[in-house]
Design a protein around this motif. Structure first.
Motif, PDB file in Angstrom:
ATOM      1  N   UNK A 120       0.780  -1.245  -0.041  1.00  0.00           N
ATOM      2  CA  UNK A 120       0.063  -0.168  -0.014  1.00  0.00           C
ATOM      3  C   UNK A 120       0.920   1.210  -0.038  1.00  0.00           C
ATOM      4  N   UNK A 121       0.786   2.083   0.969  1.00  0.00           N
ATOM      5  CA  UNK A 121       1.713   3.277   0.974  1.00  0.00           C
ATOM      6  C   UNK A 121       2.732   3.436   2.004  1.00  0.00           C
ATOM      7  N   UNK A 122       2.898   2.247   2.648  1.00  0.00           N
ATOM      8  CA  UNK A 122       3.939   1.993   3.500  1.00  0.00           C
ATOM      9  C   UNK A 122       5.321   1.893   2.661  1.00  0.00           C
ATOM     10  N   UNK A 123       6.126   3.089   3.323  1.00  0.00           N
ATOM     11  CA  UNK A 123       7.603   3.060   2.534  1.00  0.00           C
ATOM     12  C   UNK A 123       8.453   3.424   3.649  1.00  0.00           C
ATOM     13  N   UNK A 124       9.710   2.973   3.702  1.00  0.00           N
ATOM     14  CA  UNK A 124      10.724   3.627   4.479  1.00  0.00           C
ATOM     15  C   UNK A 124      10.924   4.974   4.681  1.00  0.00           C
ATOM     16  N   UNK A 125      11.205   5.502   5.813  1.00  0.00           N
ATOM     17  CA  UNK A 125      11.274   7.143   5.878  1.00  0.00           C
ATOM     18  C   UNK A 125      12.738   7.332   5.496  1.00  0.00           C
ATOM     19  N   UNK A 126      13.665   6.368   5.810  1.00  0.00           N
ATOM     20  CA  UNK A 126      14.864   6.576   5.923  1.00  0.00           C
ATOM     21  C   UNK A 126      15.664   5.279   5.205  1.00  0.00           C
ATOM     22  N   UNK A 127      16.387   5.367   4.241  1.00  0.00           N
ATOM     23  CA  UNK A 127      17.156   4.187   3.746  1.00  0.00           C
ATOM     24  C   UNK A 127      18.681   4.591   3.721  1.00  0.00           C
ATOM     25  N   UNK A 128      19.474   3.840   4.286  1.00  0.00           N
ATOM     26  CA  UNK A 128      20.922   4.175   4.316  1.00  0.00           C
ATOM     27  C   UNK A 128      21.563   3.051   3.329  1.00  0.00           C
ATOM     28  N   UNK A 129      22.087   3.549   2.317  1.00  0.00           N
ATOM     29  CA  UNK A 129      22.710   2.750   1.223  1.00  0.00           C
ATOM     30  C   UNK A 129      24.116   2.695   1.254  1.00  0.00           C
TER      31      UNK A 129
ATOM     32  N   UNK B 214      16.562  11.092  -3.297  1.00  0.00           N
ATOM     33  CA  UNK B 214      17.833  11.581  -2.642  1.00  0.00           C
ATOM     34  C   UNK B 214      17.588  11.879  -1.250  1.00  0.00           C
ATOM     35  N   UNK B 215      16.203  12.488  -0.941  1.00  0.00           N
ATOM     36  CA  UNK B 215      15.793  12.602   0.438  1.00  0.00           C
ATOM     37  C   UNK B 215      15.922  11.489   1.336  1.00  0.00           C
ATOM     38  N   UNK B 216      15.240  10.522   0.661  1.00  0.00           N
ATOM     39  CA  UNK B 216      15.049   9.137   1.659  1.00  0.00           C
ATOM     40  C   UNK B 216      16.261   8.173   1.495  1.00  0.00           C
ATOM     41  N   UNK B 217      16.790   8.130   0.324  1.00  0.00           N
ATOM     42  CA  UNK B 217      18.106   7.273   0.148  1.00  0.00           C
ATOM     43  C   UNK B 217      19.315   7.876   0.445  1.00  0.00           C
ATOM     44  N   UNK B 218      19.834   7.769   1.321  1.00  0.00           N
ATOM     45  CA  UNK B 218      21.046   8.317   1.472  1.00  0.00           C
ATOM     46  C   UNK B 218      22.346   7.334   1.334  1.00  0.00           C
ATOM     47  N   UNK B 219      23.232   8.034   0.376  1.00  0.00           N
ATOM     48  CA  UNK B 219      24.254   7.087  -0.020  1.00  0.00           C
ATOM     49  C   UNK B 219      25.529   7.130   0.979  1.00  0.00           C
ATOM     50  N   UNK B 220      25.895   6.015   1.284  1.00  0.00           N
ATOM     51  CA  UNK B 220      27.330   6.229   2.297  1.00  0.00           C
ATOM     52  C   UNK B 220      28.404   5.552   1.779  1.00  0.00           C
ATOM     53  N   UNK B 221      29.453   6.056   1.479  1.00  0.00           N
ATOM     54  CA  UNK B 221      30.635   5.516   0.800  1.00  0.00           C
ATOM     55  C   UNK B 221      31.110   4.541   1.798  1.00  0.00           C
ATOM     56  N   UNK B 222      31.089   3.265   1.522  1.00  0.00           N
ATOM     57  CA  UNK B 222      31.466   2.178   2.226  1.00  0.00           C
ATOM     58  C   UNK B 222      32.792   1.772   2.116  1.00  0.00           C
ATOM     59  N   UNK B 223      33.541   2.372   0.980  1.00  0.00           N
ATOM     60  CA  UNK B 223      34.750   1.660   0.496  1.00  0.00           C
ATOM     61  C   UNK B 223      35.766   2.075   1.372  1.00  0.00           C
TER      62      UNK B 223
ATOM     63  N   UNK C  77      35.469   3.379  10.688  1.00  0.00           N
ATOM     64  CA  UNK C  77      35.371   4.824  11.427  1.00  0.00           C
ATOM     65  C   UNK C  77      34.892   5.704  10.438  1.00  0.00           C
ATOM     66  N   UNK C  78      35.375   5.971   9.035  1.00  0.00           N
ATOM     67  CA  UNK C  78      34.806   6.861   8.258  1.00  0.00           C
ATOM     68  C   UNK C  78      33.229   6.414   7.702  1.00  0.00           C
ATOM     69  N   UNK C  79      32.988   5.384   7.701  1.00  0.00           N
ATOM     70  CA  UNK C  79      31.421   4.991   7.534  1.00  0.00           C
ATOM     71  C   UNK C  79      30.878   5.340   8.524  1.00  0.00           C
ATOM     72  N   UNK C  80      31.207   5.032   9.829  1.00  0.00           N
ATOM     73  CA  UNK C  80      30.330   5.443  11.091  1.00  0.00           C
ATOM     74  C   UNK C  80      30.094   6.957  11.106  1.00  0.00           C
ATOM     75  N   UNK C  81      31.152   7.694  10.692  1.00  0.00           N
ATOM     76  CA  UNK C  81      31.140   9.248  10.677  1.00  0.00           C
ATOM     77  C   UNK C  81      30.149   9.584   9.906  1.00  0.00           C
ATOM     78  N   UNK C  82      29.908   9.120   8.729  1.00  0.00           N
ATOM     79  CA  UNK C  82      28.741   9.390   7.790  1.00  0.00           C
ATOM     80  C   UNK C  82      27.606   8.871   8.166  1.00  0.00           C
ATOM     81  N   UNK C  83      27.418   7.886   8.853  1.00  0.00           N
ATOM     82  CA  UNK C  83      26.172   7.639   9.338  1.00  0.00           C
ATOM     83  C   UNK C  83      25.579   8.474  10.643  1.00  0.00           C
ATOM     84  N   UNK C  84      26.695   8.879  11.614  1.00  0.00           N
ATOM     85  CA  UNK C  84      26.147   9.817  12.579  1.00  0.00           C
ATOM     86  C   UNK C  84      25.974  10.870  12.166  1.00  0.00           C
TER      87      UNK C  84
END
Ligand code: TMP
Length: 207
Positions: free
Chosen positions: A125-134, A178-187, A191-198
């Motif tokens: 139905x209309x259920x969608x994630x509010x935030x998606x970390x990619x 782009x507002x829902x799906x936030x891309x995180x550079x996981x390469x 520590x650098x990934x966690x900083x982006x998540x924070x």
């Protein structure tokens, strides 16, 4: 603020498991009431479907069967776990959701996107994630990290071309939403990934 539905996505070996633990620590520190769940899975029936989907007993499963089983598992999960939690005011942190179907069955298996959209509408139905970390990293990096783990499941044994299509599809979806799906550079390192998540969670948890 209403209970948030947060999903975590990415191709193989991008570090979902360690980063999920980090996200939990951020929610704990803010006193948020939440549940953690995963797809395919999250209920006894959906976990049984996960075993069929990831195991090697049905290696030659038709692509349409795979797609329908993913949505069967999701229908059960949404009805029994995700919606009840959100209705109770609990946040839901889910390891993969429908974006994975677009990426793996749509991108990887090259199934018709309209089929996925139709199933999404029917089941959610209309259920969608509010935030998606990619969590995003080149396929070679993910493969090297995943390769250090145990025996590959039915998806992990796919070739690089499959995972490049998965990654491209995820990134294309992030460009559209782009507002829902936030891309995180996981390469980089953890520590650098966690900083982006924070940085993404700080304003959300402060509001
Ligand atoms: P993982 O959660 O351990 O990464 O394993 C789940 C696997 O299932 C992963 O390879 C991605 C795949 N998958 C799909 O192909 N479609 C989906 O809709 C979901 C949720 C997962």
């Amino acid at each position: 603020m209403k209970a948030q539905f947060i999903t975590l996505e990415g191709s193989e070996g991008v570090g979902k498991t360690s980063n999920l633990e980090y996200i939990k620590s951020l929610l704990d520190a803010s006193g948020i009431d939440y549940i953690v769940t995963r797809e395919p899975g999250g209920t006894p029936l959906s976990e049984a479907l996960r075993d069929l989907l990831l195991g090697h007993d049905y290696k030659g499963m038709a692509d349409d069967t795979e797609l329908l089983l993913m949505f069967a598992a999701r229908a059960e999960h949404v009805a029994k776990v995700i919606k009840p939690a959100l209705e109770k005011g609990q946040w839901v942190l889910c390891d993969r959701f429908t974006d994975a179907t677009y990426a793996y069955q749509g991108g990887g298996r090259q199934l018709d996107v309209q089929r996925i959209e139709g199933l999404e509408q029917w089941v959610l139905g209309d259920l969608r994630p509010d935030l998606t970390l990619l969590l995003d990293a080149p396929v070679e990096i993910g493969r090297e990290r995943a390769g250090k783990r145990s025996e590959p499941d039915r998806f992990e044994q796919e070739r690089d071309a499959f995972f490049n299509r998965v990654r491209d599809c995820y990134l294309a979806r992030a460009e559209v939403e782009p507002d829902r799906i936030r891309v995180i550079d996981a390469s980089g390192d953890l520590a650098s990934v966690q900083q982006q998540i924070k940085q993404i969670f700080d304003p959300l948890l402060a509001s």
